[in-house]
Design a protein around this motif. Sequence first.
Motif, PDB file in Angstrom:
ATOM      1  N   TRP A  46      -0.628  11.548  -9.245  1.00 22.67           N
ATOM      2  CA  TRP A  46       0.146  12.516  -8.902  1.00 22.67           C
ATOM      3  C   TRP A  46       1.468  12.221  -8.108  1.00 22.67           C
ATOM      4  N   ARG A  47       1.285  11.356  -7.202  1.00 23.58           N
ATOM      5  CA  ARG A  47       2.285  11.060  -6.051  1.00 23.58           C
ATOM      6  C   ARG A  47       3.282  10.231  -6.883  1.00 23.58           C
ATOM      7  N   GLU A  48       2.881   9.391  -7.836  1.00 25.82           N
ATOM      8  CA  GLU A  48       4.075   8.705  -8.713  1.00 25.82           C
ATOM      9  C   GLU A  48       5.177   9.591  -9.604  1.00 25.82           C
ATOM     10  N   SER A 138       5.404  17.915   2.693  1.00 30.52           N
ATOM     11  CA  SER A 138       6.815  18.048   2.656  1.00 30.52           C
ATOM     12  C   SER A 138       7.415  17.071   3.391  1.00 30.52           C
ATOM     13  N   THR A 139       6.708  16.533   4.413  1.00 30.63           N
ATOM     14  CA  THR A 139       7.730  15.524   5.413  1.00 30.63           C
ATOM     15  C   THR A 139       7.664  14.179   4.754  1.00 30.63           C
ATOM     16  N   THR A 140       6.842  14.077   3.927  1.00 32.49           N
ATOM     17  CA  THR A 140       6.881  12.549   3.267  1.00 32.49           C
ATOM     18  C   THR A 140       7.052  12.698   1.981  1.00 32.49           C
ATOM     19  N   ASP A 141       7.670  13.766   1.341  1.00 34.75           N
ATOM     20  CA  ASP A 141       7.740  13.720  -0.274  1.00 34.75           C
ATOM     21  C   ASP A 141       6.403  13.659  -0.814  1.00 34.75           C
ATOM     22  N   GLY A 142       5.347  14.081  -0.251  1.00 29.49           N
ATOM     23  CA  GLY A 142       3.814  13.986  -0.804  1.00 29.49           C
ATOM     24  C   GLY A 142       3.195  12.869  -0.843  1.00 29.49           C
ATOM     25  N   VAL A 143       3.810  11.588  -0.045  1.00 28.83           N
ATOM     26  CA  VAL A 143       3.424  10.106   0.121  1.00 28.83           C
ATOM     27  C   VAL A 143       2.458  10.124   1.390  1.00 28.83           C
ATOM     28  N   TRP A 144       0.944   9.429   1.082  1.00 28.48           N
ATOM     29  CA  TRP A 144       0.256   9.512   2.127  1.00 28.48           C
ATOM     30  C   TRP A 144       0.125   8.060   2.380  1.00 28.48           C
TER      31      TRP A 144
END
Length: 323
Positions: A46-48, A138-144
């Motif tokens: 989903w991150r893509e 939200s601080t990383t646009d959903g990227v871990w």
Amino acid sequence: MTQAIDTLTEKLEELLMARYPKTICPSEVPRSFEADELNAMGVLSWRELMPTIREIVWDKREKKEVEVLQKGQIIEGYVQLRDVTDDFLSEPAQCIQKKIINFKEEADLPEYDGLYACVLDDVFTAEECTQLTRAAESTTDGVWEQGTINVGGGRQQKVTDVRNCGRILWDDRNLVAKIWSRCQDHLPELKELKDQPRIAAGPARRKETWEMTRLNERMRFLSYVEGNYFRPHMDGSFATEGNEEISYYTLHLYLNEPSQDSQLEGGATTFHSMNMRKDFNVMPKAGRVLIFQQRSLIHSGADVISGVKFTMRTDLMYKKKAE
């Protein structure tokens, strides 16, 4: 990609209508799809889809079909559709349950007798935990990013055979102060450190008293998906410049738990005997806080068998008490 845009737009509108008048976080849209649905849109994760959903949201904002908010205020540029508000966590928890772990009797780990670990239950609601997770994303646009380990000298390194999980780093003194305000009245024994060599060897040797000052503003949000883990280790301390403040305890907040929605299985925090033959598990439970000393306690993040586990880790900071 046209199919993905149409599918994401439809899902966005569905979630907005279902949630109205409340707001949503953009990552909730792609996260709502199953694996086969993601594959149909040509992606594996989903991150893509986060760049695409951001473009869709911004386009709708330009057409005045949605409002983009930050802390409840309409903004001109895209940041997020949902954020923690100023009154978030302002109310006390209703009924916190405390249990100090007896390593000798309860855990059958007699070598840890007298060492400190404590569980506080119902510190946060499941909804508050979800808000914290979404706010972190939200601080990383959903990227871990890939989690790392401390290899000494202030250096971090990716060693996936030791630690394999996602991570978001978020510094916010105001938010950690609110988190600690929920806990502090239940933990009077942690206000000071004096004559406790198995927790703070240096201060005990120097006959010093150290007092708890705050939670470390550096929050490490962790995402453990199926197959992820953190092998047995001891937590390192966190020190400010000049060692004016040093951490002696870890605070671990569980942000979700096994349920039909999460499909989480596994992922316990496991304390191990020195010979690694005996274990004691603390299971994930939304709103549960686990606090334990960083010195001398071997523990691990057990393998996640299915689903995903979300947690947040930070530190209790201490400063030498003035004479």
